[in-house]
Design a protein around this motif. Structure first.
Motif, PDB file in Angstrom:
ATOM      1  N   ASN A  17       0.865  -1.178   0.000  1.00 50.47           N
ATOM      2  CA  ASN A  17       0.000   0.000   0.000  1.00 50.47           C
ATOM      3  C   ASN A  17       0.904   1.232   0.000  1.00 50.47           C
ATOM      4  N   HIS A  18       0.934   1.938  -1.126  1.00 52.65           N
ATOM      5  CA  HIS A  18       1.802   3.115  -1.254  1.00 52.65           C
ATOM      6  C   HIS A  18       1.111   4.393  -0.780  1.00 52.65           C
ATOM      7  N   ARG A  19      -0.179   4.309  -0.483  1.00 49.28           N
ATOM      8  CA  ARG A  19      -0.971   5.501  -0.188  1.00 49.28           C
ATOM      9  C   ARG A  19      -0.942   5.914   1.275  1.00 49.28           C
ATOM     10  N   SER A  20      -1.212   4.959   2.154  1.00 48.24           N
ATOM     11  CA  SER A  20      -1.601   5.304   3.516  1.00 48.24           C
ATOM     12  C   SER A  20      -0.479   5.141   4.532  1.00 48.24           C
ATOM     13  N   ALA A  21      -0.612   5.904   5.611  1.00 46.40           N
ATOM     14  CA  ALA A  21       0.303   5.786   6.747  1.00 46.40           C
ATOM     15  C   ALA A  21       0.187   4.398   7.371  1.00 46.40           C
ATOM     16  N   THR A  22       1.203   4.002   8.100  1.00 44.35           N
ATOM     17  CA  THR A  22       1.289   2.639   8.649  1.00 44.35           C
ATOM     18  C   THR A  22       0.076   2.265   9.489  1.00 44.35           C
ATOM     19  N   ARG A  23      -0.357   3.191  10.354  1.00 46.28           N
ATOM     20  CA  ARG A  23      -1.473   2.860  11.253  1.00 46.28           C
ATOM     21  C   ARG A  23      -2.769   2.636  10.469  1.00 46.28           C
ATOM     22  N   ILE A  24      -2.942   3.340   9.368  1.00 47.87           N
ATOM     23  CA  ILE A  24      -4.145   3.180   8.549  1.00 47.87           C
ATOM     24  C   ILE A  24      -4.106   1.840   7.817  1.00 47.87           C
ATOM     25  N   VAL A  25      -2.923   1.436   7.361  1.00 51.99           N
ATOM     26  CA  VAL A  25      -2.787   0.118   6.710  1.00 51.99           C
ATOM     27  C   VAL A  25      -3.075  -0.996   7.719  1.00 51.99           C
ATOM     28  N   GLU A  26      -2.603  -0.831   8.943  1.00 49.94           N
ATOM     29  CA  GLU A  26      -2.879  -1.825   9.995  1.00 49.94           C
ATOM     30  C   GLU A  26      -4.383  -1.949  10.231  1.00 49.94           C
ATOM     31  N   LEU A  27      -5.069  -0.812  10.289  1.00 51.40           N
ATOM     32  CA  LEU A  27      -6.521  -0.828  10.477  1.00 51.40           C
ATOM     33  C   LEU A  27      -7.201  -1.534   9.306  1.00 51.40           C
ATOM     34  N   ALA A  28      -6.778  -1.216   8.095  1.00 48.78           N
ATOM     35  CA  ALA A  28      -7.369  -1.833   6.894  1.00 48.78           C
ATOM     36  C   ALA A  28      -7.189  -3.350   6.922  1.00 48.78           C
ATOM     37  N   ASN A  29      -6.010  -3.814   7.312  1.00 48.57           N
ATOM     38  CA  ASN A  29      -5.760  -5.258   7.402  1.00 48.57           C
ATOM     39  C   ASN A  29      -6.670  -5.914   8.438  1.00 48.57           C
ATOM     40  N   ALA A  30      -6.873  -5.215   9.546  1.00 49.96           N
ATOM     41  CA  ALA A  30      -7.723  -5.763  10.607  1.00 49.96           C
ATOM     42  C   ALA A  30      -9.183  -5.839  10.151  1.00 49.96           C
ATOM     43  N   ILE A  31      -9.635  -4.832   9.428  1.00 56.02           N
ATOM     44  CA  ILE A  31     -11.010  -4.851   8.894  1.00 56.02           C
ATOM     45  C   ILE A  31     -11.162  -5.993   7.904  1.00 56.02           C
ATOM     46  N   ASP A  34       4.794   7.427   7.121  1.00 58.11           N
ATOM     47  CA  ASP A  34       4.617   7.964   8.473  1.00 58.11           C
ATOM     48  C   ASP A  34       3.781   6.996   9.299  1.00 58.11           C
ATOM     49  N   ARG A  35       3.832   7.173  10.627  1.00 53.27           N
ATOM     50  CA  ARG A  35       3.034   6.323  11.499  1.00 53.27           C
ATOM     51  C   ARG A  35       1.543   6.588  11.293  1.00 53.27           C
ATOM     52  N   GLY A  36       1.148   7.855  11.221  1.00 53.78           N
ATOM     53  CA  GLY A  36      -0.248   8.203  10.985  1.00 53.78           C
ATOM     54  C   GLY A  36      -1.089   8.146  12.255  1.00 53.78           C
ATOM     55  N   THR A  37      -2.301   8.667  12.150  1.00 53.22           N
ATOM     56  CA  THR A  37      -3.194   8.761  13.309  1.00 53.22           C
ATOM     57  C   THR A  37      -4.582   8.290  12.942  1.00 53.22           C
ATOM     58  N   VAL A  38      -5.175   7.420  13.780  1.00 47.26           N
ATOM     59  CA  VAL A  38      -6.576   7.031  13.617  1.00 47.26           C
ATOM     60  C   VAL A  38      -7.296   7.224  14.955  1.00 47.26           C
TER      61      VAL A  38
END
Length: 619
Positions: free
Chosen positions: A272-286, A302-306
């Motif tokens: 995933n070239h688009r999203s910050a790491t934390r958003i990719v983690e959330l997407a994988n969990a969903i 970046d780490r990113g914020t959710v």
């Protein structure tokens, strides 16, 4: 050691490069092969599609052109068509189109076959309605069926005289000799599936056919193309690009991945070239609850914020969303969250935007009539499109004292000043100009002293002076209501009774010039900051339920039965929609959940591994 580690990380960011090479092999002249490319959110699906097309142009573009053949590219929206065509420099070897345009181009010259199909289809529909009328209950449903029977019977009688059917893939099709969007899809797909002549034309004209967003491509067309593939696989290559997790429309093919022939290549992207790491983690969990596929974030992401904000359903929604944005500004250390124009608010249904953005009285009757569908979503209803694209610019030009622009618009669109008018009145051109000028002044008087006319008043003024050409339906809209009137006319008359500025707000929304968009409407797009608004009560729909997804409401017996039978369920649809919405975010993501059971939503969010307790706030 650090240098080696950094080099390894950068190398990992290119882990999907082999996929484009695999696709090139599939498209080579030596051993052509059909394929399905799996590409999750932010994986560079469009880039791979463009690379494949550029390879085809280089390898066989001249050869195809010499034999009057093309590479067909089917994608989901006009915007996607425009983007792909632009990136391909509009080369004629590529036929880039939406599903509807593609099918119409194939069948439009077969008018006798079209006529026969429409007649047979109408007879079948009328017979089914009559059977339901005999067996069904009375009341409103019976009245609606009776009206539908009458309308279809009248159209059937008129169709006998039709010499040529018309169809606009990008607009509202008016008249008994016009084909609807659904008719073109059903008819075109059926012709491809069963007519050998149509199959030969398809394969002969388009030896390579690539389908973008294949998971949402109409199931009738996918089935038809797979039939053609089995018959012509030695000279017909299909390439599908997509992600089954991002299937969010009901008319896409169920379990598409399972329907792909075993001999097809199935290259897969994991980055995933688009999203910050934390958003990719959330997407994988969903995603884990659906298909277990996982993506990797870039090593330099970046780490990113959710954050998940849980709000009582009865709360003031605008106030709560403003508070959520203020908290995001602090948590993400990003002041742009304080400016509503700098983040995208994703809502579940268009009428939520209509209510919040101030065009509900225009939208509601058109939506409730269920007669406009695509044209309501994209702003292509002919009367509304005319008011938005001709009258609105004219008024704005006048209000900014831009006489040159006013003159340009009138010259471009008015029959009073077209070439024919000047040729017929060559001796008195001054009078023609004066007539047009008076017509413009009479129209613009409606806005005098800051007044805002209704859309109906504007159409009446234009009809009176013949300033612009109006379609035949406008006469019906401007007339007094009559019994058994066409429901499109009824809905449009009510919708166009609103002040003109409400129509302009609607136009701004459908052209993506507002803060709002739907969860579905932003598929394929990305924004630095995203607020996903989950509100079942405002949505009023039955296809999606965030309350069920987050455990605030129990599953119905139908949900349980569908799960047991392996069918698509409302919860699965909502999970996919949630995935699509969340993966639009690049840097930070706020999810605002309106609910009647705040604790249940929190518990589900934590137990599913979507959000940690520290990332959840009650508002």
């Amino acid at each position: 050691m650090e240098d080696i580690k950094a080099a390894q990380q950068l190398s990992d960011n290119h882990i999907d490069d082999h996929v484009d090479d695999e696709i090139k092999l599939c498209l080579s002249d030596d051993s052509p092969k059909s394929f399905f490319m799996f590409a999750g959110a932010g994986s560079g699906k469009t880039r791979s599609l463009i690379n494949a097309l550029s390879f085809l142009d280089k390898e066989m573009g001249s050869k195809l052109s010499a034999h009057s053949k093309q590479v067909a590219v089917i994608t989901y929206t006009n915007a996607a068509c425009d983007e792909i065509s632009k990136r391909l420099q509009y080369k004629p070897v590529f036929a880039v189109s939406t599903i509807h345009s593609f099918l119409w181009e194939l069948i439009k010259n077969y008018q006798l076959d079209i006529k026969a199909w429409v007649i047979e289809s109408l007879k079948k529909e009328i017979a089914e309605l009559n059977e339901k009328q005999t067996k069904g209950r009375g009341g409103d449903a019976a009245v609606k069926r009776e009206s539908e029977i009458k309308r279809k019977t009248t159209r059937l009688a008129k169709i006998e005289t039709v010499k040529k059917f018309s169809y606009n893939p990008n607009g509202d099709n008016v008249g008994y000799d016009s084909l609807s969007h659904s008719e073109v899809v059903k008819m075109g797909s059926e012709f491809i599936a069963i007519e050998e002549t149509m199959q030969e034309i398809l394969v002969g004209k388009y030896p390579v056919l690539l389908i973008d967003e294949s998971q949402d491509t109409k199931k009738e067309l996918v089935d038809a193309l797979l039939i053609v593939y089995e018959k012509y696989k030695d000279r017909f290559v299909i390439g599908m690009f997509g992600d089954t997790m991002q299937r969010i429309y009901m008319d896409g093919k169920d379990n598409l991945a399972c329907c792909i022939p075993d001999e097809w290549e199935k290259p897969k992207k994991v980055m995933n070239h688009r999203s910050a790491t934390r958003i990719v983690e959330l997407a994988n969990a969903i995603r884990k609850t659906i298909d277990k596929q996982e993506q990797r974030p870039r090593s330099d992401a970046d780490r990113g914020t959710v954050r998940l904000f849980i709000v009582d359903s009865s709360a003031n929604k605008e106030e709560m969303e403003c508070r959520a944005a203020q908290i995001m500004a602090k948590k993400a250390n990003d002041k742009d969250w304080l400016d509503a124009a700098r983040y995208k608010s994703l809502i579940l249904e268009h009428h939520m935007a209509a209510s919040r953005f101030g065009f509900f009285d225009l939208y509601a009757p058109l939506n409730e009539s269920k007669s406009f569908d695509t044209s309501l979503r994209d702003g292509s209803i002919s009367e509304i499109s005319f008011l938005s694209n001709v009258v609105s610019p004219l008024v704005k030009a006048h209000q900014s004292s831009n006489d040159f622009e006013v003159s340009r618009i009138v010259r471009q669109h008015s029959p009073l000043l077209d070439k024919k008018a000047f040729q017929e009145n060559s001796a008195d051109q001054t009078k023609l100009l004066e007539t047009a000028e008076n017509a413009v002044e009479e129209l613009l008087l409606l806005w005098k002293c800051g007044a805002t006319p209704t859309c109906i008043e504007i159409l009446k003024a234009i009809k009176k002076t013949n300033l612009f050409t109006l379609n035949d339906r406008v006469d019906d809209i401007l007339s007094e209501p009559v019994k058994d009137e066409d429901k499109k006319t009824v809905a449009l008359r009510e919708a166009l009774s609103v002040p003109f500025d409400e129509l302009e707000k609607y136009s701004a929304y459908v052209t993506d010039n507002t803060q709002f968009a739907t969860h579905q409407g932003v598929k394929g797009r990305e924004f630095p900051r995203v607020m996903v608004i989950m509100d079942d009560t405002e949505a009023k729909g039955f296809l999606f339920s965030y309350e069920k997804l987050f455990g605030a409401k129990s599953k119905t017996e139908t949900d349980i039965k569908n799960e047991r039978e392996g069918k698509d369920t409302g919860i699965m649809r909502t999970t996919r929609l949630f995935y699509v919405a969340c993966t639009r975010a690049e840097k930070s993501l706020a999810v605002v959940a309106y609910t009647e059971n705040k604790q249940a939503v929190k518990n589900t969010a934590i137990s599913n591994g979507w959000f940690s307790a520290e990332e959840i706030e009650f508002l």
